[in-house]
Design an enzyme around this catalytic site. Structure first.
Site, PDB file in Angstrom:
ATOM      1  CG  HIS A  18      -1.814   1.149   1.353  1.00 26.22           C
ATOM      2  ND1 HIS A  18      -3.120   1.140   0.921  1.00 26.22           N
ATOM      3  CD2 HIS A  18      -1.611   2.392   1.865  1.00 26.22           C
ATOM      4  CE1 HIS A  18      -3.674   2.315   1.152  1.00 26.22           C
ATOM      5  NE2 HIS A  18      -2.780   3.095   1.733  1.00 26.22           N
ATOM      6  CD  GLU A  19       2.038   3.674   3.720  1.00 23.96           C
ATOM      7  OE1 GLU A  19       2.533   4.746   3.300  1.00 23.96           O
ATOM      8  OE2 GLU A  19       0.905   3.616   4.245  1.00 23.96           O
TER       9      GLU A  19
END
Length: 450
Positions: A18-19
């Protein structure tokens, strides 16, 4: 301990992906990334390349992406400014469309990860262990049950041949269709003692899961596949391929009937009639009761093994996309059910429970075979990825969806939102997310202790 480690690492990879999505999008939009960390907590190693400091941190709980200008909002509040201050290369130096792209990239990375792992499952193929299409209604063994199966008169040993236009071969086929059609009438074709019957069943909606249910168990023939080495069946001398014929002289035909009959006995042990290699044998088995009064015999029943062959590259990608879309639709429906009677407090899980379940799925799957373990783990990871994708896109301040909403408002109004307005909106968003987190944490604690 092993399954906890597996769960933590896998969940960490999902969050890190996600990051990574935010990181790539920020660089693409020419927003400076000051730090990108694999892991959280104290930094173990750091190395700077260009304007970004790459870090390896102690706790394998995902990671973070620190962009230039993220703290400018707090600066505007402290200095009581009417606009968020802008400096070259910062988050608020780019237009609202690029900020929307950066915010959307995190959830997008999760959904792409779901497609990849599900495509991997399709490419490798898998094995599914299930039972046949004969059923045993819950109400036969639980007089308080008032499920659809009771209302339409399903009977012990009925065979479900078709639901709608879908042929049924295994119990897993029934579960898949029924679970997705809560409160929607379904035409069933049933075989009973050689006669075909047509009935319409409307599955109830389970208040805890939101899924459809009709109130049936699988009809499991009493052929032993394996015994728990430390269980009652092993101590009684039962072996794989044994077939249980009777309990204390009373004939039994399937697993639900067996367990219901054993539960009636108040003795500490009972005699089982067993067929082994064509000869009848008699084994005395101790009745070990669980906390809820059920009998634990320590037997794994023989199931059907359905082999799903692997597919080509393009077919697996198509399958990954299709299954991800199906999961997205079900997740959105599940969120909608929170407002239509689903028990909210029981319907959400936090990181503790998710970590535990990931580890549990992996451990049990890999004990059977590497392929089974990998397939089951990938499917659950995909579900977590899809959940993060949908939840992060909800238009709630402090989530990615909230940032996208603010950027849309700014684009429509052709001017930035006042920092004080953003502060109040983010405060409400934080309170809402904190409430959800507390409910999830409470559910996690109850799950782990019970």
């Amino acid at each position: 301990m092993i399954k906890i480690i597996i769960g933590v690492v896998v969940l960490g990879i999902v969050v890190l992906f996600h990051e990574l999505g935010h990181f790539v999008a920020a660089l693409w939009c020419r927003v400076e990334v000051l730090s990108f960390s694999v892991g959280m907590g104290p930094v173990l190693f750091r190395k700077k390349f260009g304007k970004t400091e790459y870090r390896l941190s102690m706790l394998p709980l995902g990671g973070y992406c620190g962009m230039k200008g993220e703290q400018a909002f707090q600066t505007a509040l402290d200095q009581k400014l009417s606009r968020i201050p802008v400096e070259p290369g910062s988050l608020y130096a780019v237009g609202p469309l690029k900020r929307m792209g950066i915010a959307f990239a995190g959830p997008l990375a999760n959904v792409l990860m779901a497609v990849m792992v599900l495509a991997l499952v399709s490419a490798l193929g898998s094995r599914v262990h299930t039972f046949g299409n004969r059923i045993s209604p819950v109400y036969v063994y639980d007089s308080s049950d008032n499920s659809p199966a009771r209302r339409v008169g399903l009977q012990d040993g009925d065979t479900i041949l078709r639901i709608g236009d879908q042929p049924i071969r295994y119990f897993s086929d029934i579960q898949k269709i029924v679970s997705q059609h809560a409160q929607r009438a379904l035409p069933f074709v049933i075989e009973r003692r050689g006669q075909l019957m047509h009935v319409t069943i409307t599955p109830d909606r389970d208040a805890h899961t939101g899924m459809g249910r009709v109130g049936i168990y699988h009809y499991v023939p009493l052929v032993v596949a394996a015994v728990d080495a430390h269980g009652a069946a092993s101590r009684a001398g039962l072996e794989p391929e044994d077939k249980i014929l009777a309990v204390a002289g009373r004939r039994v035909q399937h697993a639900v009937q067996l367990l219901a009959l054993l539960k009636e006995f108040r003795k500490k042990s009972v005699v089982l009639t067993v067929l082994r290699s064509g000869k009848r044998r008699y084994h005395t088995i101790a009745l070990v009761r669980t906390e809820n009064g059920a009998i634990d015999v320590g037997i794994e029943w023989k199931a059907h093994t359905v082999v799903i062959p692997g597919t080509s590259f393009f077919a697996s990608v198509r399958a990954g996309i299709a299954e991800t879309l199906r999961m997205c639709v079900l997740t959105v429906k599940g969120i909608g059910m929170l407002f239509r009677g689903l028990q909210f407090q029981q319907a959400i899980s936090g990181p503790l429970r998710i970590t535990h379940v990931i580890g549990d799925v992996a451990q049990h799957g890999f004990q059977e075979s590497f392929l089974t373990g990998l397939s089951q783990l990938c499917e659950f990871v995909a579900l977590v990825c899809v959940s993060l994708f949908i939840m992060n896109l909800l238009p709630i301040p402090i989530l990615d969806g909230g940032l996208i909403l603010f950027a849309c408002v700014e684009l429509f109004m052709q001017r930035s939102i006042h920092p004080r307005v953003l502060y109040y909106l983010q405060f409400v968003g934080f309170a809402f997310v904190a409430l959800i987190f507390l409910c999830a944490f409470w559910n996690d604690v109850n799950f782990l202790f019970h």
